[in-house]
Design a protein around this motif. Sequence first.
Motif, PDB file in Angstrom:
ATOM      1  N   LYS A  36       0.847  -0.966   0.226  1.00 44.87           N
ATOM      2  CA  LYS A  36       0.065   0.327   0.184  1.00 44.87           C
ATOM      3  C   LYS A  36       0.847   1.108   0.040  1.00 44.87           C
ATOM      4  N   LYS A  37       2.406   1.591   0.553  1.00 44.73           N
ATOM      5  CA  LYS A  37       3.481   2.487   0.756  1.00 44.73           C
ATOM      6  C   LYS A  37       3.628   2.379  -0.494  1.00 44.73           C
ATOM      7  N   ASP A  38       4.034   1.490  -1.595  1.00 42.77           N
ATOM      8  CA  ASP A  38       4.379   1.365  -2.864  1.00 42.77           C
ATOM      9  C   ASP A  38       3.390   1.955  -3.968  1.00 42.77           C
ATOM     10  N   PRO A  39       4.063   3.158  -4.900  1.00 42.60           N
ATOM     11  CA  PRO A  39       3.008   3.244  -6.590  1.00 42.60           C
ATOM     12  C   PRO A  39       3.217   2.276  -6.103  1.00 42.60           C
ATOM     13  N   TYR A  40       3.806   1.837  -7.574  1.00 40.35           N
ATOM     14  CA  TYR A  40       3.448   0.515  -8.680  1.00 40.35           C
ATOM     15  C   TYR A  40       2.722  -0.271  -8.000  1.00 40.35           C
ATOM     16  N   SER A  41       2.733  -1.026  -7.429  1.00 41.98           N
ATOM     17  CA  SER A  41       1.636  -2.203  -6.428  1.00 41.98           C
ATOM     18  C   SER A  41       0.394  -1.307  -6.036  1.00 41.98           C
ATOM     19  N   LEU A  42       0.657  -0.117  -5.696  1.00 37.46           N
ATOM     20  CA  LEU A  42      -0.907  -0.004  -5.496  1.00 37.46           C
ATOM     21  C   LEU A  42      -1.739  -0.013  -6.535  1.00 37.46           C
ATOM     22  N   GLU A  43      -0.809   0.515  -8.027  1.00 40.53           N
ATOM     23  CA  GLU A  43      -1.928   0.309  -8.841  1.00 40.53           C
ATOM     24  C   GLU A  43      -1.978  -0.553  -9.640  1.00 40.53           C
ATOM     25  N   THR A  44      -1.098  -1.063  -9.575  1.00 36.19           N
ATOM     26  CA  THR A  44      -0.963  -2.612 -10.932  1.00 36.19           C
ATOM     27  C   THR A  44      -1.252  -4.410  -9.641  1.00 36.19           C
ATOM     28  N   VAL A  45      -1.032  -4.356  -8.740  1.00 38.55           N
ATOM     29  CA  VAL A  45      -0.968  -5.080  -8.156  1.00 38.55           C
ATOM     30  C   VAL A  45      -2.594  -5.840  -7.820  1.00 38.55           C
ATOM     31  N   TYR A  46      -2.741  -7.151  -7.943  1.00 39.78           N
ATOM     32  CA  TYR A  46      -4.587  -7.552  -7.664  1.00 39.78           C
ATOM     33  C   TYR A  46      -3.740  -9.348  -6.999  1.00 39.78           C
ATOM     34  N   ILE A  47      -4.977  -8.964  -6.334  1.00 34.71           N
ATOM     35  CA  ILE A  47      -4.304 -10.546  -5.027  1.00 34.71           C
ATOM     36  C   ILE A  47      -5.222 -10.880  -4.668  1.00 34.71           C
ATOM     37  N   SER A  48      -5.388 -12.567  -5.132  1.00 29.51           N
ATOM     38  CA  SER A  48      -6.087 -13.815  -4.496  1.00 29.51           C
ATOM     39  C   SER A  48      -5.467 -14.983  -3.368  1.00 29.51           C
ATOM     40  N   VAL A  49      -6.329 -15.637  -2.183  1.00 32.81           N
ATOM     41  CA  VAL A  49      -6.000 -16.069  -1.682  1.00 32.81           C
ATOM     42  C   VAL A  49      -6.487 -17.233  -1.746  1.00 32.81           C
ATOM     43  N   ILE A  50      -5.479 -18.178  -1.527  1.00 32.59           N
ATOM     44  CA  ILE A  50      -6.441 -19.818  -2.253  1.00 32.59           C
ATOM     45  C   ILE A  50      -5.958 -20.581  -1.071  1.00 32.59           C
ATOM     46  N   GLY A  51      -7.366 -21.260  -0.656  1.00 32.33           N
ATOM     47  CA  GLY A  51      -6.299 -21.820   0.560  1.00 32.33           C
ATOM     48  C   GLY A  51      -6.422 -23.808   0.415  1.00 32.33           C
ATOM     49  N   PHE A  52      -5.826 -24.652   0.421  1.00 34.75           N
ATOM     50  CA  PHE A  52      -6.408 -25.733   0.359  1.00 34.75           C
ATOM     51  C   PHE A  52      -5.497 -27.131   1.308  1.00 34.75           C
ATOM     52  N   ALA A  53      -6.434 -28.000   1.802  1.00 35.41           N
ATOM     53  CA  ALA A  53      -6.287 -28.970   2.345  1.00 35.41           C
ATOM     54  C   ALA A  53      -7.010 -29.896   2.014  1.00 35.41           C
ATOM     55  N   GLU A  55      -9.988 -30.336   1.278  1.00 34.53           N
ATOM     56  CA  GLU A  55     -10.702 -29.554  -0.013  1.00 34.53           C
ATOM     57  C   GLU A  55      -9.675 -28.260  -0.411  1.00 34.53           C
ATOM     58  N   ALA A  56     -10.417 -27.722  -1.341  1.00 32.79           N
ATOM     59  CA  ALA A  56     -10.002 -25.860  -1.813  1.00 32.79           C
ATOM     60  C   ALA A  56     -10.681 -25.128  -1.898  1.00 32.79           C
ATOM     61  N   GLU A  57     -10.329 -23.419  -1.787  1.00 34.71           N
ATOM     62  CA  GLU A  57     -11.843 -23.008  -1.766  1.00 34.71           C
ATOM     63  C   GLU A  57     -10.427 -21.528  -1.962  1.00 34.71           C
ATOM     64  N   VAL A  58     -11.188 -20.625  -2.843  1.00 33.89           N
ATOM     65  CA  VAL A  58     -11.179 -19.415  -2.933  1.00 33.89           C
ATOM     66  C   VAL A  58     -11.187 -18.471  -1.352  1.00 33.89           C
ATOM     67  N   ILE A  59     -10.400 -17.834  -0.692  1.00 31.65           N
ATOM     68  CA  ILE A  59     -10.477 -17.634   0.769  1.00 31.65           C
ATOM     69  C   ILE A  59     -10.557 -15.583   0.234  1.00 31.65           C
ATOM     70  N   THR A  60     -10.028 -15.411  -0.730  1.00 30.99           N
ATOM     71  CA  THR A  60     -10.199 -14.360  -1.224  1.00 30.99           C
ATOM     72  C   THR A  60     -10.155 -14.079  -2.911  1.00 30.99           C
ATOM     73  N   PRO A  61     -11.040 -13.580  -3.529  1.00 31.23           N
ATOM     74  CA  PRO A  61     -11.143 -13.541  -4.840  1.00 31.23           C
ATOM     75  C   PRO A  61     -10.140 -12.132  -5.257  1.00 31.23           C
ATOM     76  N   LEU A  62     -10.086 -12.693  -6.331  1.00 28.47           N
ATOM     77  CA  LEU A  62      -8.393 -11.286  -7.035  1.00 28.47           C
ATOM     78  C   LEU A  62      -9.212 -10.437  -7.149  1.00 28.47           C
ATOM     79  N   GLN A  63      -8.720  -8.869  -6.014  1.00 26.88           N
ATOM     80  CA  GLN A  63      -8.562  -7.468  -6.133  1.00 26.88           C
ATOM     81  C   GLN A  63      -7.795  -6.677  -5.610  1.00 26.88           C
ATOM     82  N   ASP A  64      -8.013  -5.421  -6.044  1.00 34.65           N
ATOM     83  CA  ASP A  64      -6.612  -4.501  -5.596  1.00 34.65           C
ATOM     84  C   ASP A  64      -5.912  -4.634  -4.211  1.00 34.65           C
ATOM     85  N   ILE A  65      -4.813  -4.465  -4.532  1.00 36.65           N
ATOM     86  CA  ILE A  65      -4.572  -3.791  -3.002  1.00 36.65           C
ATOM     87  C   ILE A  65      -5.398  -2.551  -2.272  1.00 36.65           C
ATOM     88  N   ILE A  66      -6.020  -1.629  -2.414  1.00 35.31           N
ATOM     89  CA  ILE A  66      -6.836  -0.692  -2.495  1.00 35.31           C
ATOM     90  C   ILE A  66      -7.503  -1.002  -1.949  1.00 35.31           C
TER      91      ILE A  66
END
Lengths: 347, 408
Positions: A36-53, A55-66
């Motif tokens: 969030k402090k890095d202007p490049y990342s803040l404007e371009t990076v999108y993050i998704s968290v997927i967990g697997f045990a 079974e697997a599931e999308v914990i956070t769907p792809l979304q921007d840093i903002i």
Amino acid sequence: MRRLPIYFLVDISESMVGEPIEQVQEGIANIIRELKKDPYSLETVYISVIGFAGEAEVITPLQDIISFYPPKIPIGSGTSLSQGLIKVMDCIDRDIVKTTYERKGDWKPIVFLFTDGVPTDDATKAIERWNNKYSGKPNTIAVSIGENTNYKLLGSLADNVLLFNNSDENSYKEFFKWVTDSIKTTSQSVTEAKKEGINLSKIDSLILEKVDPEMEQRFPDNNFVVLNGKCQETEKLYLMKFKKAFAESSIPGMATRYYRLDGAYKIDEQAYYRLSSNQKTHLKINIEELDGGTSCPHCANPIALATCSCGGIHCLRGEGYSKCPWCGTSDYYGFSGGGFDINRTLG
Amino acid sequence: MEQAAIYREKEEFKDAHWLLKNASAKQFYEFSLDMEDFPNIKIQSIRNLEETGLTFENGKISGTPVTNNIHHLDVQFYHIHDRNQIETKKIQLFVNADPKDLWKNIPSDRNAAFYKSEEDSYKGSFSDKKIVVASKRGRSHAHEGKFREDDFAVNNLPKDWNIVSVSDGAGSAVAAREGSRLATVTINQFFNSQEILSRIENNINWMYNADASIEEHSEAEQNIKNILLESVAEVYQTLEKAAAENTLSVTDLHATLIFTLLKKFSFGYVILSFGVGDCPINLINPDFSEVKLLNRMDVGEFSGGTRFITMKEIFNDQMSSRFQITSVDDFSYLVLMTDGIYDPKFITENKLEDTESWKLLFEDLAGNNDDRTKADFINDEKIDEELLIWSDFWSRGNHDDRTLAIIY
């Protein structure tokens, strides 16, 4: 606008309960805070968290840093790497926009795979699909948390296999800083260098070392024993985790292996059942190999490790008549002198 | 109520994971805490909230945060059956920065080799028309004190010929700023020759001579392309030589190149154009009903797919398709730009020949933008300065060097 999609594929099997999962959770929060402090990342990076045990599931769907807020990472039983890979491949198919004459595509996605164990099912098919269709598309970094993973297997799907020696809180911090720096340098290079490859930030070899996937590897015994308990008062689940240790034995120069209590942890029950594999286990551990006791994390009953004749583990107020929260039978509970086997989980 | 139940309800509240909406600095924020699952829990106050500039009232956090930060808030709560026991639930509140506030603008090193100013502009005549050019260092380079890699050169040549060339140095190449400068200077210098321009002109006269046979016509066309090929070959050789002299590799000078050579003849304007890389040259007709792309764009599946004048492999049998000879009675604008302008303003290749997209660009240039910056093509005494200011427009995720040349 072009996005730089980053997928965190996180092993959320039972052995991750306690400190590792808390550190991963904290680590992801730190990554977000730094990005969030890095202007490049803040404007371009999108993050998704997927967990697997299991079974697997999308914990956070792809979304921007903002808009990203660190999720609560659940725990499940089993380590199905194939389910995790299938989930991430499905996400890539769905999320990633490719460049065409009419459309501006995303940057090449990056997948960070974190795992601390050996898969409990066969991942061959998923890896085959990965290599046929996805190899070379995303940049993949497999991070082995501890030495108990199969490097060769990880090497068959990742461009980089790194070993993270999780010894203390500080190394977790350093490690996630490394992940953050890698993302930052990558988001910078996409805007300016017109390069496709990932720029792995300089690795601190004390914390993280590059692993040769072809290296001969001897798998040690399981590092952890995890027991699944139920609170007698609240009927809620908890996990008791024991870590492998060695004690001096009566024979000089020989050490006896045992498992020392790491802690008892509350878990999100719904998520636990959702994420656990249907695989029936008959894994047992002898009670004499376990050392240390604790209270129930839900109701503060002083004994967390009581066991009923049905095999269920639960908490107990003390000696006397009590009801098992698993089978509902009331019986007299006393302290056992001898060793006996109890059920353990897939870990 | 039983003590155990109170304990349990409090623990459940502490464990509940709230997905707090992120706040943004300088923007109004409002978030309601969801207490539906906890009817017996009452929040007394939220500690550390004052520092954010927000307040908590009636289950709602609201206000306008001043600066970006991560705030660790302590939610002070009690159970309605145990009012005296105040407990704490920890939550985090993220306040995003306005990305514009995070970009640094670090001057580039004046003592470094191949120093180049952070911005440059030009205005002047171009045949019987005018030209304005602005070139500005992108935010990504400014943030790290790196150089502007773009460059341009404009020259009035002998025999009423004119040339404008634009180049975009590759960010990954260590001396790309010099590559782009050399490429533009060299190409313009090459055509600053009576002899070469006469040769071109003779062939143009044949090409557009109604009496010329098809064979003569195509031979004249080929002759022109051969001269153009000589010019780009000279650019390549010059770059190769410069690399050797500076103990660099030619790839250290990686740069794209587009140029337009123009003269007004009795039958109309003749425009010779060339391009390697992902910078477009566009010609807009007088009534703005048609836009033509005068070069071939090198765009890959990923943005790394571009090509440079420093690549020997471009000098292949497809080279002649990179040259274009165009003749028109008149035009309203002839525009050359680097991807720093093209990416944010056109986004995709198909928009480059779409008149609507171009109308939007010219409306934007006329001041229809967030910053209210404009380049006035009528009262154009300060158009070079205006275009430079305009080219500093904000666009999320687009911070490459920007060069825009407009003949009008």
